[in-house]
Write an enzyme that holds these catalytic residues in place. Structure first.
Site, PDB file in Angstrom:
ATOM      1  N   GLN A  49       9.840  12.679  26.743  1.00 23.60           N
ATOM      2  CA  GLN A  49      11.290  12.953  26.157  1.00 23.60           C
ATOM      3  C   GLN A  49      11.826  13.580  27.243  1.00 23.60           C
ATOM      4  OE1 GLN A  49      10.046  15.686  22.026  1.00 23.60           O
ATOM      5  NE2 GLN A  49      10.490  13.813  21.146  1.00 23.60           N
ATOM      6  N   GLY A  86      13.651  16.186  17.091  1.00 26.36           N
ATOM      7  CA  GLY A  86      12.986  16.606  18.402  1.00 26.36           C
ATOM      8  C   GLY A  86      13.481  15.867  20.074  1.00 26.36           C
ATOM      9  N   SER A 100       5.577  14.140  29.335  1.00 29.24           N
ATOM     10  CA  SER A 100       6.336  13.972  28.458  1.00 29.24           C
ATOM     11  C   SER A 100       7.476  13.245  28.150  1.00 29.24           C
ATOM     12  CB  SER A 100       6.959  15.265  28.302  1.00 29.24           C
ATOM     13  OG  SER A 100       8.370  15.874  27.377  1.00 29.24           O
ATOM     14  N   ARG A 150       4.163  13.028   9.529  1.00 31.06           N
ATOM     15  CA  ARG A 150       3.628  12.621  10.066  1.00 31.06           C
ATOM     16  C   ARG A 150       1.631  12.574   9.322  1.00 31.06           C
ATOM     17  NH1 ARG A 150       4.827   9.074  13.354  1.00 31.06           N
ATOM     18  NH2 ARG A 150       6.347  10.309  14.868  1.00 31.06           N
ATOM     19  N   ASP A 162       1.218  11.141  18.625  1.00 30.01           N
ATOM     20  CA  ASP A 162       2.149  11.126  17.765  1.00 30.01           C
ATOM     21  C   ASP A 162       1.169  10.877  16.570  1.00 30.01           C
ATOM     22  OD1 ASP A 162       3.911  11.721  18.032  1.00 30.01           O
ATOM     23  OD2 ASP A 162       4.624   9.916  18.653  1.00 30.01           O
TER      24      ASP A 162
END
Length: 431
Positions: free
Chosen positions: A169, A94, A167, A391, A314
């Protein structure tokens, strides 16, 4: 399918180093590719995700040499990219997809983006929409997912964008487009997300400001190749940090870990749970580094809210595992983002940990973990599944350390997305 290890009575012990940071490795490749001159990267993460980013730039005509954890990029600037002869394959990444949607949005040729089955279900509208306001021409599938196409474009305009969610990203995609846009691009963050893009732009000679939650970038002059030393990934280190805390008789030191304050949420949450963590900072001119030492100890349940999520998103699966061993309940809310990761991580965390006795209730935006629960298999053995999520696979491996009975993991190959050699490193600290 593999049988996972159960910790011996002496626990986990030793000094270790985890691989390089995935987020920083991605960005080092990107900035090296658009800079002029040679960029040398050491401690580069050779994981599946980052290698897909490398493959994209090779397909765009960038000369890249790679051996082990060392990379050398001969950059000639973004205007020297060539039209790829095949679709740009993002694999399961991603980060690659969203950041490159911004970086490649002002090139004079079309580029098709594809990904694996998991990535092709993940939402891309959140990136496409602000980039479209800047003049980018990006088409996606009917569901606003991959496959997609970045269409030829010769003009971008700066915008002011109020981030609806935290975010890194999305923010980075806008910044990478803003570096090529006419006029200023301003991003307003209510809650700070990881700032690796901003730091690396400055390191390559670019200009960007951040003040009172407003990040401002303009069209950049020529960037210059750099020497980059990638810190060890705190997201990977988190699995060993939690393992050292919850596995009886353990003491572990993880070396040279990146402790960027926009990424160290896992350390702050564990400290709130009562963990004593020794952080020995290392003097550096780049990203902040430290050696981290932990030992087995008791933890307490806490409330984790939306303000905690960006700096620890994460690491929430491994935090959830830690919470199963804490005294009292841990309540996680404001974590809707977990539902659109490689898997629905709220669902998969609950699915896997309850197989071995954890007591967890699902919330629409998180979960309630009832602590103090001994983990054990219900019968002779338990079959855990990574669900294709690196993960979740690593969380399962750490859970097996303290689970009574035999635990088998299927889908272990997914771990190589971020941490090739994870299971081998885990076996090395077994006493």
């Amino acid at each position: 399918m593999i049988k996972l290890l159960h910790a011996e009575k002496n626990g986990l012990r030793g000094v270790m180093t985890v691989p390089g940071d995935k987020s920083i490795s991605h960005r080092a490749l990107m900035f090296g590719a658009i800079a002029d001159g040679v960029t040398e990267i050491e401690n580069f993460l050779t994981s599946d995700d980052v290698l897909h980013t490398m493959g994209v730039f090779k397909n765009l005509g960038v000369e890249i040499w790679h051996e082990g954890t060392n990379v050398r990029i001969t950059g000639q600037g973004i205007n020297h990219f060539v039209k790829p002869e095949k679709p740009l394959d993002m694999g399961n990444s991603g980060t690659s997809t969203r950041l490159l949607m911004g970086l490649l949005s002002r090139l004079p040729f079309d580029m098709q983006l594809i990904g694996d089955q998991s990535l092709s279900k993940r939402p891309m509208k959140r990136v496409r929409q602000p980039l479209a306001l800047m003049g980018a021409k990006i088409s996606l599938s009917e569901n606003e997912t991959l496959p997609g196409t970045i269409h030829a474009n010769d003009h971008l305009s700066g915008i002011t964008y109020d981030m609806p969610i935290a975010s890194a990203q999305v923010k980075s995609a806008i910044l990478l487009a803003g570096m090529q846009a006419e006029g200023e691009t301003k991003i307003i963050e209510k809650i700070a997300s990881r700032d690796h893009t901003e730091r690396m732009l400055r390191q390559f000679g670019g200009e960007i400001t951040s003040k009172n939650g407003v990040i401002t970038v303009s069209k950049q002059p020529k960037l210059i190749g750099q020497k980059i030393s990638v810190p060890s990934d705190i997201s990977s280190a988190a699995f060993f940090i939690v393992a050292g805390l919850i596995t009886p008789n353990s003491k572990l030191t993880i070396k040279n870990v990146g402790i960027n304050p926009t990424r160290d949420g896992v350390l702050q949450l564990l400290k709130r749970m009562g963990a004593e963590i020794l952080i020995t900072e290392i003097t550096t001119s780049g990203e902040p580094l430290a050696d981290i030492t932990v030992h087995a100890q008791n933890l307490n349940g806490i409330n984790i809210t939306s303000r905690d999520i960006p700096s620890a998103v994460d690491e929430l699966p491994i935090i959830a595992l830690a919470a199963t061993q804490a005294t009292g309940d841990t309540v996680i809310t404001g974590a809707e983002e977990l539902r659109v990761k490689e898997t629905d991580r709220i669902a998969t965390v609950i699915s896997e940990l309850t197989k071995i006795g954890a007591d967890i209730d699902a919330l629409p935006d998180g979960m309630i973990i009832h602590g103090g629960t001994p983990l054990r298999v219900p019968e002779e053995s338990a079959l855990l599944d990574s669900h294709g999520d690196h993960r979740i696979g690593m969380m399962n491996a750490i859970a097996a350390l303290i689970t009574a009975g035999d635990v088998v993991l299927t889908g272990e190959d997914a771990i190589s997305v971020s941490y090739p050699g994870f299971l081998e490193d885990l076996s090395r600290v077994m006493v």
